[in-house]
Design an enzyme around this catalytic site. Structure first.
Site, mmCIF file in Angstrom:
data_model
loop_
_atom_site.group_PDB
_atom_site.id
_atom_site.type_symbol
_atom_site.label_atom_id
_atom_site.label_comp_id
_atom_site.label_asym_id
_atom_site.label_seq_id
_atom_site.Cartn_x
_atom_site.Cartn_y
_atom_site.Cartn_z
ATOM 1 N N ASP A 1 23.963 -9.626 -39.836
ATOM 2 C CA ASP A 1 22.569 -10.043 -39.935
ATOM 3 C C ASP A 1 21.982 -10.076 -38.527
ATOM 4 O O ASP A 1 22.422 -10.854 -37.683
ATOM 5 C CB ASP A 1 22.461 -11.434 -40.566
ATOM 6 N N LYS B 1 15.599 -9.882 -44.507
ATOM 7 C CA LYS B 1 15.946 -11.296 -44.649
ATOM 8 C C LYS B 1 14.828 -12.160 -44.077
ATOM 9 O O LYS B 1 14.256 -11.831 -43.031
ATOM 10 C CB LYS B 1 17.270 -11.567 -43.930
ATOM 11 N N LYS C 1 17.094 -10.791 -48.856
ATOM 12 C CA LYS C 1 17.852 -12.021 -48.672
ATOM 13 C C LYS C 1 16.906 -13.150 -48.310
ATOM 14 O O LYS C 1 16.133 -13.058 -47.355
ATOM 15 C CB LYS C 1 18.918 -11.867 -47.576
#
Length: 226
Positions: A91, A153, A182
């Site tokens: 990430d 995300k 996400k």
């Protein structure tokens, strides 16, 4: 929604600066026990965690975290190092100053470079929605889609706010079909999880849902799954 189905979408997360190996190991144990999608942990613990869990659980880590303003070269090194150490998912945080400067092409090139450094591993791109305008969020949906990332995300969980239903709905309306979503930050209840999943999220970054599952199991003396 069945709790086990929700937990299958959870990146069980521990990213506090003071996290010890004992705490990381406990997160890994919980991730394996409750069959979460992954555990998301600091990069320094990836190699030990991967050796501990083997193929029983995916290991996720973060790079350029939490501020996103390290150089592209540094982020690429972090990503490659994490993968070499056993990370299955990475990430990354984008350069938010570049967003404000309108340097969308630079952001796209950076994401593409980090994706290349990840090889065949999953890359999720954190855009820190709480610091962006709606127009910036929409523009970044396109940037992340074109750059070849696997996920967009919402949040690091270390800024001024976390995931919102409005942001998940916005992502779902503007990312390319191949980009998953996400939600992270502030996901505290089963109702939160169900709402985000219903709006199009595929992953949930949180530590609280596993805690709820553990409490449910303990309260029921193990007579039901969760």
């Amino acid at each position: 929604m069945d709790m086990s189905a929700i937990l299958a979408h959870v990146d069980h997360t521990l990213l506090t600066p003071t996290a010890t190996w004992e705490e990381i190991r406990a997160v890994c144990d919980d991730g394996m026990r409750f069959a979460t999608a992954s555990v998301c942990i600091p990069a320094a613990h990836v190699a030990q965690a991967k050796a501990y869990v083997g193929d029983r659980l995916a290991i996720c880590t973060v790079i350029g975290f939490p501020n996103g303003y390290t150089t592209t070269a540094a982020k690429c090194f972090e990503a490659a190092d994490a993968v070499q150490n056993g990370a299955d998912e990475v990430d990354m945080v984008i350069n938010l100053g570049w967003v404000k400067d309108g340097k969308l092409e630079d952001i796209q090139n950076e994401i593409a470079a980090v994706k290349a450094a990840c090889g065949d591993k999953i890359l999720k791109v954190i855009i820190e929605t709480c610091l962006l305008t709606e127009d910036e969020k929409i523009a970044l949906c396109g940037v992340v889609s074109r750059a070849g990332a696997d996920y967009i995300k919402t949040s690091t969980g270390f800024s001024t706010g976390g995931a919102t239903a409005a942001d998940i709905a916005l992502f779902a309306a503007h990312v390319a079909p191949h980009v998953k979503i996400k939600a992270a930050g502030g996901i505290a209840t089963v109702a939160d999880a169900e709402e985000f999943l219903s709006l199009g999220a595929d992953r949930l970054g949180t530590s609280r849902l596993v805690k709820l599952a553990k409490e449910g199991k303990e309260n029921d003396h193990g007579n039901t799954a969760y």
